[in-house]
Design a protein around this motif. Sequence first.
Motif, PDB file in Angstrom:
ATOM      1  N   ARG A  32     -22.089  51.890  15.594  1.00  0.00           N
ATOM      2  CA  ARG A  32     -22.294  50.634  14.863  1.00  0.00           C
ATOM      3  C   ARG A  32     -23.239  50.828  13.691  1.00  0.00           C
ATOM      4  NH1 ARG A  32     -24.358  46.368  19.194  1.00  0.00           N
ATOM      5  NH2 ARG A  32     -25.624  48.189  19.752  1.00  0.00           N
ATOM      6  N   ASP A  43     -17.860  48.578  15.395  1.00  0.00           N
ATOM      7  CA  ASP A  43     -18.493  47.642  16.324  1.00  0.00           C
ATOM      8  C   ASP A  43     -17.377  47.117  17.205  1.00  0.00           C
ATOM      9  OD1 ASP A  43     -19.637  45.553  17.702  1.00  0.00           O
ATOM     10  OD2 ASP A  43     -20.588  44.636  15.963  1.00  0.00           O
ATOM     11  N   SER A  49     -13.772  44.876  12.708  1.00  0.00           N
ATOM     12  CA  SER A  49     -14.250  46.256  12.682  1.00  0.00           C
ATOM     13  C   SER A  49     -13.286  47.175  13.428  1.00  0.00           C
ATOM     14  CB  SER A  49     -15.649  46.336  13.305  1.00  0.00           C
ATOM     15  OG  SER A  49     -16.122  47.666  13.330  1.00  0.00           O
ATOM     16  N   THR A  94     -18.849  43.278  24.214  1.00  0.00           N
ATOM     17  CA  THR A  94     -18.951  44.728  24.038  1.00  0.00           C
ATOM     18  C   THR A  94     -18.323  45.491  25.198  1.00  0.00           C
ATOM     19  OG1 THR A  94     -20.995  44.463  22.779  1.00  0.00           O
ATOM     20  CG2 THR A  94     -20.553  46.647  23.694  1.00  0.00           C
TER      21      THR A  94
END
Length: 214
Positions: A32, A43, A49, A94
Amino acid sequence: MRVLITGANRGIGSALHDGYAARGDNVTGTTRGDTSDGLVKLDVSDAASVSAMADQLAGQPLDLLVCNAGVYLDKGHDIGAGYGAEVWATSFATNVTGVFLTIEALLPNLKAAGGKVAIVSSQMGSSERAGGNAFIYRASKAAALNLGRNLAIELAPEIAVGIYHPGWVQIEMGGSAAPISVHDSAAGLIQRFDTLDAKTAGCFEMWNGEAMPY
């Protein structure tokens, strides 16, 4: 072998990157942060991204995708005084959604090589090893384990998917009291990934090959 490792700027991801590079594999790592050392910007919690990363790698066959990027944001939190909604959202974005988005985006690359996927989860995601506390991290890693098991069925037999516990490792997340060096963990994981195939897809294993309870 062509390998991509998410979260390769530190810890286990960095050690995996070094291990594959040392044996002569064509390895790409993501981060990142700063990409001046040759890592690719990614990311995993940001769909744009992920899409940009996939566009950058378009047309490049991929033998192995290692979904390693993850966060442990509720370490040391206490029930009644922590575990805010934003920590839940960021952790799952995440540790779970990011895993799925990355795999989905790179399916053309994996299919082009008959590749495979290794998801780095944790023994803290095992329902049979429930230990209380760290509720967000445990829940997210359990979800990553469940996701991996279902992807192993969905993508079989073309793409083998395995789930792995790296051990309690001497990195920032594990702390200095951890019994396993990051080098030993990475070396063991590489051996596990090498043996992953259609017959072992859906496995949940430790870095040393020990089967993990779900």
